[in-house]
Design an enzyme around this catalytic site. Structure first.
Site, PDB file in Angstrom:
ATOM      1  N   ASP A  99     -11.182   2.308  -2.796  1.00 15.89           N
ATOM      2  CA  ASP A  99     -11.507   1.072  -2.071  1.00 15.89           C
ATOM      3  C   ASP A  99     -12.969   0.684  -2.292  1.00 15.89           C
ATOM      4  O   ASP A  99     -13.856   1.546  -2.267  1.00 15.89           O
ATOM      5  CB  ASP A  99     -11.333   1.281  -0.559  1.00 15.89           C
ATOM      6  CG  ASP A  99      -9.879   1.406  -0.164  1.00 15.89           C
ATOM      7  OD1 ASP A  99      -9.004   1.388  -1.044  1.00 15.89           O
ATOM      8  OD2 ASP A  99      -9.636   1.528   1.043  1.00 15.89           O
ATOM      9  N   ASP A 117       0.841  -1.197   0.000  1.00 16.19           N
ATOM     10  CA  ASP A 117       0.000   0.000   0.000  1.00 16.19           C
ATOM     11  C   ASP A 117       0.882   1.257   0.000  1.00 16.19           C
ATOM     12  O   ASP A 117       2.113   1.142   0.085  1.00 16.19           O
ATOM     13  CB  ASP A 117      -0.916  -0.057   1.240  1.00 16.19           C
ATOM     14  CG  ASP A 117      -2.252   0.617   0.986  1.00 16.19           C
ATOM     15  OD1 ASP A 117      -2.340   1.445   0.071  1.00 16.19           O
ATOM     16  OD2 ASP A 117      -3.213   0.321   1.732  1.00 16.19           O
TER      17      ASP A 117
HETATM   18  C1  GLA Z   1      -6.096   1.138   1.876  1.00 15.70           C
HETATM   19  C2  GLA Z   1      -6.271   0.045   0.834  1.00 15.70           C
HETATM   20  C3  GLA Z   1      -7.292  -0.959   1.326  1.00 15.70           C
HETATM   21  C4  GLA Z   1      -6.844  -1.554   2.637  1.00 15.70           C
HETATM   22  C5  GLA Z   1      -6.624  -0.443   3.643  1.00 15.70           C
HETATM   23  C6  GLA Z   1      -6.006  -0.961   4.921  1.00 15.70           C
HETATM   24  O1  GLA Z   1      -7.228   1.912   2.036  1.00 15.70           O
HETATM   25  O2  GLA Z   1      -6.657   0.589  -0.383  1.00 15.70           O
HETATM   26  O3  GLA Z   1      -7.470  -1.983   0.368  1.00 15.70           O
HETATM   27  O4  GLA Z   1      -5.671  -2.276   2.432  1.00 15.70           O
HETATM   28  O5  GLA Z   1      -5.744   0.564   3.121  1.00 15.70           O
HETATM   29  O6  GLA Z   1      -5.730   0.067   5.813  1.00 15.70           O
END
Ligand code: GLA
Length: 479
Positions: free
Chosen positions: A238, A177
């Site tokens: 997300d 990430d």
């Molecule tokens: C980001 C990612 C998600 C998840 C969260 C975890 O938002 O895009 O898919 O991994 O972090 O904190």
């Protein structure tokens, strides 16, 4: 300020940038060999498996919620379900830890370590448990000073150490990430991690969130470069547990398909995020729609749900062998949205191996089952005769020619998905799934064309023929 070129990436380093000084960055880059190719041979078809985040988030209170908290028990439970309930045989093989697995501090040796209360056996032990069941382990880290939920991040000086740590634990997949880092750190850190993973000598699939942090589109994102360093990448927001979220993701990928669709292929995939089928936000029709459209988009089939309590209906959708086969087609060509009708029907198409084709008819209407009429000729298929298999009803429709007017009855926020031709089943590549009697001649004429279907080809009037219920969902109507 000065510029560094590594492969196709140009780094403009500003000594005032947060984080490392540029001399340290320069030293790091000097260690990267010239080539930028990620040649790990992994993910020739989109990954399949299960990931914790969308369903279980950052629930770390195991005292109050022992069944659902992020702990080794949760991942063992899911590994049990994947291996005992028929998922593994269908290709769902990765069990993926997301954020919130770590201890708040690195160990005295500088290494990341799991929270000792929630992962008392350690990650290597969990990896063994998962491997013993014929599955693979994915883990999460973050290029930056902290993960999105505030756990220790992987700063540039820790990239190699973290890659080594993951490899030593037996990790098979890394989701990397990008919270809490600036663009310079990201542009350096993502290729560096790619190299570092390769240097470990362990095959570790590499999922990069970089594009999502750069806006997802060219010119900020160079997708041909990304395909050389990552096996897949998150481009956009997300997913959340709602149809609105699925729709907005689908619409973003389709609107930008000219930039995104050519980026995908064996070993390098766009990732529109997890399957939320089996949770609380989708009706069964919407669940079928997500499955169908993720198959068309050659998206990872990574579920985030509770496999321990999944309904039979959700299971049937997620275990649909033909939908999976379409998703896992070895040619690995991502599909496209062909049409947006004024009547809120959309048509999607994906070319498959052996001249097979998948079509999805999606209704974005909110009234009642809609009878959508069209012909294959109008969808740019060539002259010929066809048979089609309706993926969710299991019915076969024969006697279609390119000029036959067919009718599909599409439920509101639902799909009809059809496939014609011989389909290779993804994870069991030797086993071709053949639909008896399926005939296909030729390919759609637009196979090689760039997106030229920005607007509707045909316009279906909202006040068109009154919808009526059909017994089957795909029928041949009168011309
Ligand atoms: C980001 C990612 C998600 C998840 C969260 C975890 O938002 O895009 O898919 O991994 O972090 O904190």
């Amino acid at each position: 300020m000065f510029r560094i070129f590594t492969g196709q990436v140009q780094f403009v380093l500003d000594p005032s940038a947060e984080g490392m000084g540029y001399f340290q960055v320069f030293l790091l880059l000097a260690l990267i060999p010239g080539s930028t190719g990620l040649d790990n041979g992994l993910l020739r078809t989109p990954p399949m498996g299960w990931m914790a985040w969308e369903r279980f988030r950052c629930d770390i209170d195991c005292r109050k919620d022992p069944t659902n908290c992020i702990s080794e028990k949760l991942f063992r439970d899911m590994a049990d379900r994947l291996s005992e309930d028929g998922w593994r045989e269908l290709g769902y093989e990765y069990v993926m830890i997301d954020d919130c697995w770590m201890s708040m501090q690195r160990g005295s040796d500088g290494r990341l370590q799991p929270d000792p209360d929630r992962f008392p056996g350690g990650i290597a032990n969990l990896a063994r448990y998962i491997h013993d069941r014929g599955l693979k382990l994915g883990i999460y880290a973050d290029m930056g000073s902290a993960t999105c939920m505030g756990f220790p991040g992987t700063t540039l000086d820790k990239v190699e150490l973290d890659a080594q740590t993951f490899a030593s634990w037996g990790v098979d997949y890394l989701k990397f990430d990008g919270c809490h880092s600036n663009a310079i750190e990201q542009l350096i850190g993502y290729p560096l991690m790619s190299k570092a993973l390769n240097w470990t000598g362990r095959p570790i699939a590499y999922s990069c969130s970089l594009p999502a942090y750069l806006g997802g589109l060219p010119p900020n994102v160079n997708y041909s470069y990304l395909g050389n360093i990552c096996n897949l990448w998150r481009n956009y927001d997300d997913i959340e547990d709602s149809w609105a979220s699925v729709k907005s993701i689908l619409d973003w990928y389709s609107t930008n398909q000219d930039d995104l669709q050519p980026a995908a292929g064996p070993g390098h995939w766009n990732d529109p995020d997890m399957l939320i089928i089996g949770n609380f936000g989708l009706s069964l029709d919407q669940a079928q729609a997500q499955m169908a459209l993720w198959a068309i988009m050659a998206a990872p089939l990574v579920m985030s749900n509770d496999l321990r309590t999944l309904s039979a209906d959700a299971r049937a959708i997620l275990q649909n062998r033909v939908a999976i086969g379409i998703n896992q087609d070895p040619r690995g060509i991502q599909g496209r949205r062909l049409l947006q009708e004024l009547g809120h029907i959309e048509v999607y198409w994906r070319p498959l191996s052996h001249s097979a084709n998948a079509l999805v008819f999606l209704s974005l209407r909110q009234d009642m089952p809609y009878l959508y009429r069209n012909s294959l000729a109008n969808l740019n298929f060539p002259a010929g005769s066809f048979e089609a298999y309706d993926v969710f009803s299991g019915k076969t429709l024969s006697g279609l020619t390119d000029h036959t007017i067919f009718t599909v009855s599409i439920n509101p926020s639902g799909v009809v998905m059809c496939v014609s031709g011989q389909l290779f089943y993804g994870s069991v590549k030797e086993e071709a799934v053949k639909f008896p009697g399926l005939v296909f001649s030729g390919r759609p004429k637009f196979t090689q064309r760039n997106n030229s279907h920005r607007g509707p080809l045909t316009q279906t009037s909202l006040s068109g023929p009154a919808p009526r219920q059909l017994h089957g969902r795909l029928t041949v109507g009168a011309a």
